[in-house]
Design a protein around this motif. Structure first.
Motif: not given
Length: 428
Positions: A18-20, A22, A28, A77-79, A81, A103
């Motif tokens: 899992a990472c972010v 941006a 999300a 949020r701009r996460k 997976t 996403d």
């Protein structure tokens, strides 16, 4: 060569990583279990129509199929997976990686990506054009790669899918030389310069008749001669396509050259005239017919041609995605399967990305998403190649077998006129 089945990667547990990110502009993550969305809704006034191929509305893919309309991203949020990630080295300095990225952006809140990373500082590694012997002929990417002895390959240029089948842009092979090129209009290219370094930029074609210096060519082995232009066709083209190359225009002139001398000069384009050996055919449209009329039967005819930057190999796409680190595309509406190629800031690595699309597990990417992904992967400059059902990546599996590594949206490999081959050659 028999058709290849798609290599099925071993499934890893979901949420492997899992990472972010941006910069990717993703929403999300949503719940799993997405279903195949309905066909895209009609485009609103002012939205870009796909597949038109004009300067105002460049093509998204050769098939012209409307892309799925991607919903706007919500604020917040701009996460993303990352799941099901696998990778292996195909050869020293040639790495393959595949992953699913959840996403939440609809339709289908995820994509599947395939990435080739090539270290071209390794002298064994090389990129080259892979293509059939004749420019208008189309073959599966796997067949092109196998015949050339490539470790991996992807589809290349957009092409005249509804008629001649020939690619629209520039194509140059390291050994066979220039195979096709337009003077302007479709020559944004990936190429390797005479210095051995990779570049992305325009590659204008120049051609003239030595005996008539004012007679300039607009196309070499192109599927359509530019308006008021003159196209030159050689043995790599094969049989002439008649009025296909003149967009049906009747005001034309054709000159046939055999053995370096003009054999004929007439006002009708031949149908099925096979070009052999060093023979050439010149075809003029519109006002250019007056210039070609001056060429007399029996006189010598020598063609002088070149590409800007004198590349050792080259292949075109329709538009840059990144230029010197800046995103230069704006379409964030239509999601398609995509193929892109990029170069990192140091010029030592080439990145080739295929995004699956039009499928229940992968919606495809918009141009903005594609550019953002290339930037996130480390590309400083990047080019969009043909997408849609053409998007195909083949390569060696961990056991050394050549296989289709992505999931083409047609359900099988599409026949294409060329591609980019990745080679690992012995170093003397």
């Amino acid at each position: 060569m028999p058709s290849l089945k798609r290599f099925v990667l071993p499934a890893l547990s979901l949420a492997t990583t899992a990472c972010v990110v941006a910069s990717l502009g993703a929403a999300a993550p949503s719940s799993a279990g997405q279903t195949t969305p309905a066909p895209p809704t009609a485009l609103a006034d002012g939205q870009r129509a796909p597949g038109t191929g004009t300067a105002e509305h460049p093509k998204h893919s050769s098939d012209g199929i409307a892309g799925w309309v991607a919903q706007d991203l919500p604020a917040g949020r701009r996460k993303v997976t990352i799941a099901n990630e696998v990778s292996w080295d195909m050869a020293p300095g040639i790495n393959f990686r595949q992953w699913d990225q959840i996403d939440g952006r609809q339709p289908v809140g995820q994509i599947r990506a395939q990435l080739l990373t090539i270290d071209i500082n390794n002298p064994a590694n090389e990129l080259d054009l892979v293509a059939p012997a004749k420019v208008p002929v189309r073959k599966p990417v796997s067949e092109l790669a196998a015949k050339a002895g490539a470790v991996a390959a992807v589809n290349g240029d957009f092409f005249d899918i509804g008629d001649t089948g020939a690619p629209l842009g520039v194509g140059k092979d390291r050994e066979l030389g220039m195979r096709h090129a337009p003077k302007a209009g479709w020559n944004n290219s990936f190429y390797v310069g005479a210095d051995g370094h990779p570049y992305i930029g325009p590659l204008p074609y120049k051609g003239k008749l030595k005996q008539h210096p004012k007679l300039k060519f607009s196309n070499h082995n192109s599927p359509s001669i530019q308006a008021n232009g003159i196209g030159v066709f050689d043995k790599n083209w094969g049989p002439t396509q008649g009025s296909s190359v003149t967009a049906g225009q009747k005001r034309v002139r054709e000159v046939v050259v055999v053995g370096g001398r003009v054999r004929s000069n007439k006002t009708k384009v031949s149908e099925g005239l096979r070009i052999r050996g060093k023979g050439l055919v010149f075809v003029a449209r519109g006002m250019a017919t007056k210039m070609l009329k001056k060429v007399k039967v029996g006189e010598k005819a020598t063609v002088v041609e070149s590409l800007a930057s004198s590349p050792t190999m080259a292949i075109s796409g329709d538009r840059p995605l990144l230029t010197n680190g800046s995103r230069v595309v704006i379409n964030d509406v239509l999601a398609h399967p995509r193929t892109a190629i990029g170069i990192d800031a140091d010029g030592g690595k080439v990145l080739i990305l295929v995004i699956d699309g039009r499928q229940s597990f992968s919606r495809g990417y918009t141009m903005v998403e594609l550019a953002n992904m290339m930037a996130a992967l480390g590309a400083e400059n990047a080019l969009n190649l043909d997408g849609g059902g053409s998007s195909t990546m083949v390569g060696h599996t961990p056991t050394g077998q050549l296989a289709v590594l992505n999931s083409p949206s047609d359900g099988h490999e599409r026949l294409v006129p060329n591609g980019i081959g990745v080679f690992s050659r012995p170093v003397s």
